[in-house]
Design a protein around this motif. Structure first.
Motif, PDB file in Angstrom:
ATOM      1  N   GLU A 143       0.846  -1.180   0.000  1.00 45.87           N
ATOM      2  CA  GLU A 143       0.000   0.000   0.000  1.00 45.87           C
ATOM      3  C   GLU A 143       0.890   1.241   0.000  1.00 45.87           C
ATOM      4  O   GLU A 143       1.526   1.549   1.028  1.00 45.87           O
ATOM      5  CB  GLU A 143      -0.896   0.004   1.248  1.00 45.87           C
ATOM      6  N   PRO A 144       0.987   1.958  -1.120  1.00 44.49           N
ATOM      7  CA  PRO A 144       1.915   3.105  -1.201  1.00 44.49           C
ATOM      8  C   PRO A 144       1.745   4.121  -0.082  1.00 44.49           C
ATOM      9  O   PRO A 144       2.749   4.616   0.457  1.00 44.49           O
ATOM     10  CB  PRO A 144       1.584   3.715  -2.570  1.00 44.49           C
ATOM     11  N   GLU A 145       0.510   4.424   0.288  1.00 52.39           N
ATOM     12  CA  GLU A 145       0.300   5.412   1.347  1.00 52.39           C
ATOM     13  C   GLU A 145       0.827   4.912   2.683  1.00 52.39           C
ATOM     14  O   GLU A 145       1.469   5.654   3.438  1.00 52.39           O
ATOM     15  CB  GLU A 145      -1.190   5.747   1.461  1.00 52.39           C
ATOM     16  N   LEU A 146       0.581   3.636   2.980  1.00 50.27           N
ATOM     17  CA  LEU A 146       1.068   3.044   4.220  1.00 50.27           C
ATOM     18  C   LEU A 146       2.592   2.952   4.208  1.00 50.27           C
ATOM     19  O   LEU A 146       3.254   3.250   5.215  1.00 50.27           O
ATOM     20  CB  LEU A 146       0.442   1.661   4.420  1.00 50.27           C
ATOM     21  N   THR A 147       3.154   2.546   3.087  1.00 51.52           N
ATOM     22  CA  THR A 147       4.609   2.464   2.961  1.00 51.52           C
ATOM     23  C   THR A 147       5.252   3.821   3.190  1.00 51.52           C
ATOM     24  O   THR A 147       6.304   3.930   3.846  1.00 51.52           O
ATOM     25  CB  THR A 147       5.005   1.921   1.577  1.00 51.52           C
ATOM     26  N   LYS A 148       4.631   4.864   2.686  1.00 52.53           N
ATOM     27  CA  LYS A 148       5.157   6.226   2.864  1.00 52.53           C
ATOM     28  C   LYS A 148       5.187   6.594   4.348  1.00 52.53           C
ATOM     29  O   LYS A 148       6.166   7.192   4.826  1.00 52.53           O
ATOM     30  CB  LYS A 148       4.296   7.224   2.086  1.00 52.53           C
ATOM     31  N   ILE A 149       4.145   6.232   5.086  1.00 54.16           N
ATOM     32  CA  ILE A 149       4.111   6.524   6.531  1.00 54.16           C
ATOM     33  C   ILE A 149       5.231   5.785   7.241  1.00 54.16           C
ATOM     34  O   ILE A 149       5.943   6.345   8.094  1.00 54.16           O
ATOM     35  CB  ILE A 149       2.741   6.126   7.122  1.00 54.16           C
ATOM     36  N   GLU A 200       0.559   5.823  15.034  1.00 51.82           N
ATOM     37  CA  GLU A 200      -0.903   5.855  15.096  1.00 51.82           C
ATOM     38  C   GLU A 200      -1.497   5.959  13.696  1.00 51.82           C
ATOM     39  O   GLU A 200      -2.493   5.295  13.383  1.00 51.82           O
ATOM     40  CB  GLU A 200      -1.367   7.027  15.951  1.00 51.82           C
ATOM     41  N   ALA A 201      -0.881   6.777  12.844  1.00 53.90           N
ATOM     42  CA  ALA A 201      -1.375   6.917  11.471  1.00 53.90           C
ATOM     43  C   ALA A 201      -1.294   5.585  10.726  1.00 53.90           C
ATOM     44  O   ALA A 201      -2.213   5.211   9.980  1.00 53.90           O
ATOM     45  CB  ALA A 201      -0.585   7.989  10.732  1.00 53.90           C
ATOM     46  N   ALA A 202      -0.194   4.857  10.931  1.00 54.53           N
ATOM     47  CA  ALA A 202      -0.046   3.564  10.274  1.00 54.53           C
ATOM     48  C   ALA A 202      -1.075   2.563  10.797  1.00 54.53           C
ATOM     49  O   ALA A 202      -1.704   1.838  10.015  1.00 54.53           O
ATOM     50  CB  ALA A 202       1.371   3.031  10.498  1.00 54.53           C
ATOM     51  N   ALA A 203      -1.248   2.526  12.126  1.00 55.43           N
ATOM     52  CA  ALA A 203      -2.234   1.603  12.707  1.00 55.43           C
ATOM     53  C   ALA A 203      -3.644   1.945  12.247  1.00 55.43           C
ATOM     54  O   ALA A 203      -4.459   1.052  11.981  1.00 55.43           O
ATOM     55  CB  ALA A 203      -2.144   1.633  14.225  1.00 55.43           C
ATOM     56  N   ASP A 204      -3.940   3.223  12.134  1.00 55.01           N
ATOM     57  CA  ASP A 204      -5.266   3.648  11.655  1.00 55.01           C
ATOM     58  C   ASP A 204      -5.476   3.229  10.203  1.00 55.01           C
ATOM     59  O   ASP A 204      -6.579   2.819   9.818  1.00 55.01           O
ATOM     60  CB  ASP A 204      -5.418   5.161  11.789  1.00 55.01           C
ATOM     61  N   TYR A 205      -4.424   3.326   9.385  1.00 54.50           N
ATOM     62  CA  TYR A 205      -4.542   2.913   7.982  1.00 54.50           C
ATOM     63  C   TYR A 205      -4.820   1.407   7.904  1.00 54.50           C
ATOM     64  O   TYR A 205      -5.689   0.969   7.144  1.00 54.50           O
ATOM     65  CB  TYR A 205      -3.256   3.253   7.228  1.00 54.50           C
ATOM     66  N   VAL A 206      -4.072   0.630   8.695  1.00 53.41           N
ATOM     67  CA  VAL A 206      -4.275  -0.820   8.723  1.00 53.41           C
ATOM     68  C   VAL A 206      -5.707  -1.139   9.141  1.00 53.41           C
ATOM     69  O   VAL A 206      -6.362  -2.020   8.569  1.00 53.41           O
ATOM     70  CB  VAL A 206      -3.263  -1.482   9.681  1.00 53.41           C
ATOM     71  N   ASP A 207      -6.213  -0.394  10.119  1.00 54.86           N
ATOM     72  CA  ASP A 207      -7.573  -0.613  10.615  1.00 54.86           C
ATOM     73  C   ASP A 207      -8.610  -0.241   9.562  1.00 54.86           C
ATOM     74  O   ASP A 207      -9.547  -1.004   9.294  1.00 54.86           O
ATOM     75  CB  ASP A 207      -7.785   0.198  11.884  1.00 54.86           C
ATOM     76  N   GLU A 208      -8.439   0.921   8.959  1.00 51.23           N
ATOM     77  CA  GLU A 208      -9.415   1.398   7.973  1.00 51.23           C
ATOM     78  C   GLU A 208      -9.493   0.481   6.762  1.00 51.23           C
ATOM     79  O   GLU A 208     -10.582   0.225   6.232  1.00 51.23           O
ATOM     80  CB  GLU A 208      -9.036   2.810   7.529  1.00 51.23           C
ATOM     81  N   HIS A 209      -8.339  -0.028   6.335  1.00 52.64           N
ATOM     82  CA  HIS A 209      -8.311  -0.888   5.148  1.00 52.64           C
ATOM     83  C   HIS A 209      -8.330  -2.370   5.511  1.00 52.64           C
ATOM     84  O   HIS A 209      -8.240  -3.230   4.630  1.00 52.64           O
ATOM     85  CB  HIS A 209      -7.078  -0.567   4.305  1.00 52.64           C
ATOM     86  N   GLN A 210      -8.455  -2.641   6.785  1.00 46.11           N
ATOM     87  CA  GLN A 210      -8.568  -4.001   7.319  1.00 46.11           C
ATOM     88  C   GLN A 210      -7.497  -4.922   6.749  1.00 46.11           C
ATOM     89  O   GLN A 210      -7.765  -6.007   6.228  1.00 46.11           O
ATOM     90  CB  GLN A 210      -9.957  -4.584   7.038  1.00 46.11           C
ATOM     91  N   ILE A 211      -6.240  -4.480   6.854  1.00 44.39           N
ATOM     92  CA  ILE A 211      -5.125  -5.337   6.466  1.00 44.39           C
ATOM     93  C   ILE A 211      -4.774  -6.159   7.700  1.00 44.39           C
ATOM     94  O   ILE A 211      -4.063  -5.673   8.592  1.00 44.39           O
ATOM     95  CB  ILE A 211      -3.917  -4.503   6.003  1.00 44.39           C
ATOM     96  N   ASN A 212      -5.269  -7.344   7.769  1.00 44.77           N
ATOM     97  CA  ASN A 212      -5.183  -8.226   8.941  1.00 44.77           C
ATOM     98  C   ASN A 212      -6.181  -7.779  10.011  1.00 44.77           C
ATOM     99  O   ASN A 212      -6.638  -6.625  10.025  1.00 44.77           O
ATOM    100  CB  ASN A 212      -3.768  -8.285   9.534  1.00 44.77           C
TER     101      ASN A 212
END
Length: 509
Positions: A436-442, A460-472
């Motif tokens: 995920e380019p946006e997550l990788t950038k963070i 927190e931003a990375a964890a929120d991205y994982v949560d929002e996109h339900q990656i695991n």
């Protein structure tokens, strides 16, 4: 019936364990001896690649730095001091004077350089984690390390047991690695046990124990029975269902401590169905965290909100997750599925999922069974597949959809390890195939950030991205459970990192 079956399996495991823990002659060990039973077996003691971290846990090897688990800060160990410059791109590391390997050879800059370079050569995950461009021995006890990029958290990555320092010139890394730890290897039976003896020339305070048997048994019931029968002094992760009976026994102490570990549901995002975020959210909605914490771990766990427990200073303020079969159906409808003839279908094709699990962590197959049952209620068939070494299987095979997996998310006292390993495209534990380019950038920004508040914000931003996109999905935070004979064992410490077990402080009465 289930209990009787588990007892039968446990007895078989205990017989095998007794064979591992007992000398052929059946004689007692001389001096102060302790028998420890661990839940993961290993066939190799090569510290650079052993995913069970047995050499470090058994007191054979040590790393340049170690984690202070009270303050979550990095402390000197084989390294005496370090200094970074150029935003963490260049590092000067001063080694501790007077340290020898267990064969008497000096631990100097050239030896440490050779050890680190071997680790980088043999372990791609270490290459990605350390980001080292070059290592130079500038004098007998000083290393100059240049990273490929600015990397202020470089030193914390040296906590990793796979970067344990060994004498490369000694060879035979699989069966007899030569480290600097308080115990030396006397013998190794792959998949069964290690026999350890005190390193009389240890650089720090000599070990209080004369010898240790470090044995393996992946059957939790057998581990509990070994303690009850007196054939083990300390057992790691006894069977949860045996805790009450163990606590009722005179002289047995059970310790439970919060850890940095999370049991998660890893999602293979390269599978067609799971490429739809609504299907992933449906999977998450079907996870009954409270039931799992209460019925599988009997309360020795907390429902997980994300990868990082609230006790960690950089844990985000997680949003509350709504769950349940009705919500799961809503997500599946958004993904184009409908329930027909009791089956969740899309374009006439039923939704079926293959879930991996493994028995070395006894609670994971039970979590998988609960999910399988709850998924069936909404028309999803889940095939359970038992595997042995999850890291190897998931890295080499993509024929699965979901996997129950257990991960230490902050063993270095920082969020960077887990985020890099699990969600960066180059991550060693990126079994979901996330790119995920946006997550990788963070994550890349986190890697070059020094300020603690800013790092917490990025985590927190990375964890929120994982949560929002339900990656695991994150299921529970399990407590670490250890049981031991307190009438005999002294100075045992149940650590949150699960790294430091057989130490020079450990003793028997």
């Amino acid at each position: 019936m289930r209990k009787l079956w588990k007892q039968a399996i446990g007895l078989i495991g205990l017989v095998l364990l007794l064979a591992a823990c007992t000398d052929n002659a059946g004689s007692e060990k001389d001096g102060k001896h302790l028998t420890f039973v661990y839940n993961f077996a290993t066939n190799s003691l090569d510290p650079n690649v052993d995913s069970s971290y047995v050499p470090l846990r058994a007191g054979l090897t040590e790393t340049l730095v170690q984690l202070n688990e009270e303050t979550l800060t990095i402390e000197p160990w084989l390294a005496e001091s370090w200094e970074g410059k150029n935003e963490g791109r260049e590092w000067t590391i001063k080694l501790r004077e007077g340290v020898n390997f267990q064969n008497g050879e000096p631990m100097n800059a050239e030896a440490v350089k050779a050890s680190l370079e071997r680790s980088l050569k043999d372990n791609v995950a270490i290459q990605n984690a350390l980001k080292i461009d070059s290592i130079e021995a500038t004098d007998d006890m000083t290393l100059q390390v240049t990273n490929t990029q600015a990397f202020p958290e470089f030193i914390s990555e040296l906590v990793n047991p796979n970067v344990s320092i060994i004498d490369v010139e000694a060879g035979d890394f699989v069966n007899n690695p030569i480290g600097t730890g308080p115990f030396k290897l006397e013998s190794f039976t792959p998949g069964s046990k290690l026999e350890l003896v005190r390193n009389e020339d240890y650089w720090d305070e000599k070990a209080k124990l004369d010898s240790v048997t470090f044995s393996f048994n992946e059957d939790a019931n057998a581990r509990s029975l070994a303690l009850e029968s007196g054939d083990a002094d300390v057992v790691f992760r006894p069977e949860v269902e045996s805790i009450e009976s163990l606590e009722a026994r005179d002289g047995v102490k059970v310790e439970s401590t919060e850890t940095f570990r999370v049991h998660q549901m890893t999602m293979n995002m390269q599978r067609e169905a799971l490429q739809d975020v609504n299907v992933r959210k449906a999977v998450d909605a079907l996870i009954d965290r409270d039931k799992i914490a209460d019925s599988v771990l009997l309360g020795y766990a907390q429902p997980a909100k994300g990868p990082f427990p609230d006790s960690l200073p950089f844990a985000p303020s997680y949003s509350e997750h709504q769950t349940g079969s009705d919500l799961a159906k809503e997500y599946l409808e958004k993904a184009g599925y409908s329930l027909e003839d009791g089956k969740m279908q899309k374009d006439g094709k039923p939704l079926t999922l293959t879930m991996l699990t493994y028995s070395a962590r006894a609670d994971l197959p039970l979590i998988a069974q609960i999910f399988q049952s709850d998924a069936k209620k909404v028309g999803i068939d889940v095939e359970l597949r038992q595997i042995e070494i999850p890291e190897e299987y998931m890295a080499a095979n993509r024929d699965w959809d979901l996997a129950t997996y257990s991960n230490l998310t902050a063993p270095r006292g920082d969020a960077g390890y887990y985020l890099n390993a699990t969600y960066h495209p180059d991550g060693a534990l990126n079994f979901s195939g996330a790119d995920e380019p946006e997550l990788t950038k963070i994550i890349d920004e986190l890697n070059v950030t020094v300020d603690a508040d800013k790092r917490a914000e990025l985590a927190e931003a990375a964890a929120d991205y994982v949560d929002e996109h339900q990656i695991n999905s994150f299921v529970i935070y399990p407590d670490t459970l250890v049981a031991y004979d307190e009438t005999k064992v002294k100075n045992w410490v149940t650590t949150r990192s699960e790294y430091y077990m057989i130490t020079n402080k450990l003793d028997v009465k």
